[in-house]
Every structure is written in C-alpha cells, then in structure tokens.
Design a protein around this motif. Sequence first.
Motif, PDB file in Angstrom:
ATOM      1  N   LEU A  45       0.816  -1.213   0.000  1.00  0.00           N
ATOM      2  CA  LEU A  45       0.000   0.000   0.000  1.00  0.00           C
ATOM      3  C   LEU A  45       0.849   1.262   0.000  1.00  0.00           C
ATOM      4  O   LEU A  45       0.556   2.226  -0.721  1.00  0.00           O
ATOM      5  N   ALA A 205      -4.756   5.292   0.197  1.00  0.00           N
ATOM      6  CA  ALA A 205      -3.848   4.148   0.293  1.00  0.00           C
ATOM      7  C   ALA A 205      -2.901   4.303   1.478  1.00  0.00           C
ATOM      8  O   ALA A 205      -2.612   3.326   2.187  1.00  0.00           O
ATOM      9  N   THR A 208      -4.932   3.438   4.576  1.00  0.00           N
ATOM     10  CA  THR A 208      -5.185   2.003   4.681  1.00  0.00           C
ATOM     11  C   THR A 208      -3.928   1.258   5.105  1.00  0.00           C
ATOM     12  O   THR A 208      -3.981   0.350   5.955  1.00  0.00           O
ATOM     13  N   GLY A 209      -2.785   1.634   4.530  1.00  0.00           N
ATOM     14  CA  GLY A 209      -1.533   0.997   4.921  1.00  0.00           C
ATOM     15  C   GLY A 209      -1.181   1.287   6.363  1.00  0.00           C
ATOM     16  O   GLY A 209      -0.725   0.402   7.103  1.00  0.00           O
TER      17      GLY A 209
END
Length: 232
Positions: A45, A205, A208-209
């Motif tokens: 990610l 992203a 989320t990572g």
Amino acid sequence: MPANDVEKGQTDAFERAAVDASAARQAAIQAAGLRRLGNPGPLGLFSFASTTLILSLYNVNARHINTPNVVVGMAVGVGGLCQLLAGMWEFACGNTFGATAFSSYGGFWLSFSLIYIPGSGILTAYDPASGNASQLKDALGIYLITWFIVTFIFLLAAIRTHLAFVGLFGFLALTFMLLAIGQFMTNLMVTKAGGAFGVITAFIAYYTGASELITKETAFVSLPLMHLRRID
C-alpha cells in the motif's frame, strides 16, 4: 479435539482474516501450524501510494512540472518491484485479493516506466519522423482505459470488505478514466482532474496501509477502516 479439527479451525480463521487490515489478520497469518509470515499489506500500500502521489502531483502541474520522467525510478523500484514482492508474499499468506491487486499494479508501474525508458523504443515509435505521432495520445488512452477496467473489477471484489478499499479502488477507477479521457480528447484540464483524483487515491492508500501498522497491539491508537456489513 482431534488434530484435523484444530487444523481446520485455524485454516478457517486464516481465510476469514485474509482481507482484514487488522491485528486479527496478522494473528491468523502467524497462527500455529500455518506459515509464520509478516503482513505484506503495508509495503504494497505504501509503495502504491507513494508512486501514485508523485505522478499525480506531476499531472496537476504542481510546481509547474509537466515532465514526469523523475517518477520512472520510483515506478521501477517502489511502485513496481516492492509492490510485486508484496503481491507474491500475499499469495504465500493465502490472500488472493491482495496478491492479485499488488501484483497487477506492480506490473502496471513497471510497464508505465518502460514507456519513458529510452532503450524500450516505445516513445521512439511515435517520433514525428515516423509519421505515427498522432497515434500516441490514442495509444495511451487505450492503455489507461484498460487499467480502468481492471480497477473496476477490483472495486467490485472489494465491495464487501471495508470502506477504505471501496474508496481506494473507486477513486483509482475515476483517476484512470479521467486520465484516459484526457488523452483521447487532448484535454489538459481533464488530465489535471485525473491527477487530483490520483492525489486523493494516494492518501486513501496511505491511510489504509497505516491502519495495518498502527493497531491497538502496537500503538496507543488504531485507525478504523469501517468494515462493511456482510449479507450472506
């Protein structure tokens, strides 16, 4: 409890947690009797987010930059290689969705970088002296619209995971679509709009990572992903 039942229970837990960005997923990956692997999700990610952010800022002409060649090194080493490696390890962890997504976009960044590497001869084929210069915009448009289709399929596959993935693939699909339209129409404003959506995609992203690294087990706070209700 028989050994076979214990093993089956561990495997079921592993499969249920395969797409969850949480400590539960990490525990399933490292459960007794299964492969003791780290979580490759953050690597994939962050690699995707960083490369996407750089190119998207170029697309919106940040700092008046309109030549994106600096991103080639990032696309090869980070967006391409690191993401591809993350995808391969997701296969080992049993996460088909993550493996397919990371490997696919790793391949995308490698293929994108080849366009700008002189030795590939790709741009040379569209040199004005060849008489093919007018085909370049349409060729790039077809390239980008193909990745819109791939991303839309990932979006459909992510519908029942969590809101972060839905937002990620939703904005990425819009990014590819706008960039493709910008090439087909030779419209700089549409390309800039695609770059803006790409910046949003990159930060989703990143979030989320980060949620896979910043958990209650490793930090004082955790980042919610807003899991979507499953209807079986």
